[in-house]
Design an enzyme around this catalytic site. Sequence first.
Site, short mmCIF file in Angstrom:
data_model
loop_
_atom_site.label_atom_id
_atom_site.label_comp_id
_atom_site.label_asym_id
_atom_site.label_seq_id
_atom_site.Cartn_x
_atom_site.Cartn_y
_atom_site.Cartn_z
N HIS A 137 0.87 -1.17 0.00
CA HIS A 137 0.00 0.00 0.00
C HIS A 137 0.91 1.23 0.00
O HIS A 137 1.19 1.81 1.03
CB HIS A 137 -0.89 0.00 1.24
CG HIS A 137 -1.89 -1.11 1.24
ND1 HIS A 137 -3.00 -1.07 2.04
CD2 HIS A 137 -1.96 -2.26 0.57
CE1 HIS A 137 -3.71 -2.17 1.84
NE2 HIS A 137 -3.08 -2.91 0.96
N GLU A 140 -1.27 5.25 -0.57
CA GLU A 140 -2.46 5.37 0.26
C GLU A 140 -2.32 6.51 1.27
O GLU A 140 -2.76 6.41 2.40
CB GLU A 140 -2.66 4.02 0.99
CG GLU A 140 -3.99 3.84 1.62
CD GLU A 140 -4.08 2.50 2.30
OE1 GLU A 140 -4.83 1.67 1.83
OE2 GLU A 140 -3.39 2.27 3.31
#
Length: 170
Positions: A137, A140
């Site tokens: 991720h 993000e």
Amino acid sequence: FEAIDLWNDYKKGTTKEEMKERMRKAVNDVASYGTQYIRAQTDCTDPNLTGIKAAIEVRDELKDNITIQVVAFPQNGMYSFEENGKTGRDLVEEALKLGADCVGGIPHNEWSPEDGAESVKEIVRLAIKYDKLIDVHCDETDDAEARYLEQLNAEAMKQGYGPYTTASHT
């Protein structure tokens, strides 16, 4: 970050069997709509690796009906998490040894951008060491200066990760 905080409180009192029951229900639900492949970002910032163990067991139990890839995901960071003498990085490696399919990461959840960059390097090192996929991720965050995606791509090239890299080793 609020969702992460809520999960941290919730996971402390959850058993492996409770997690497996919820996972089976979720898998059956999405399979009823035709889903055949799932990549499950499974939090491994729990010194007992309860979620990882549950996800691996469910993956193996349902393998004839659906393909599940278990991501060793350090929800609280590789370096910003430590409990019982184990860091998030240590737990990612333990999860890979248990059979997780992918190395996960969340560099923007580290204490500093430098730790985030180091976690990206370590993600690639672990993926190469254990011949695993990477699922990070890295975009993000609302930080317009964050460059974790670029760092991940550069690090993969430098370390020679994957079939698409062209980095030379001299």
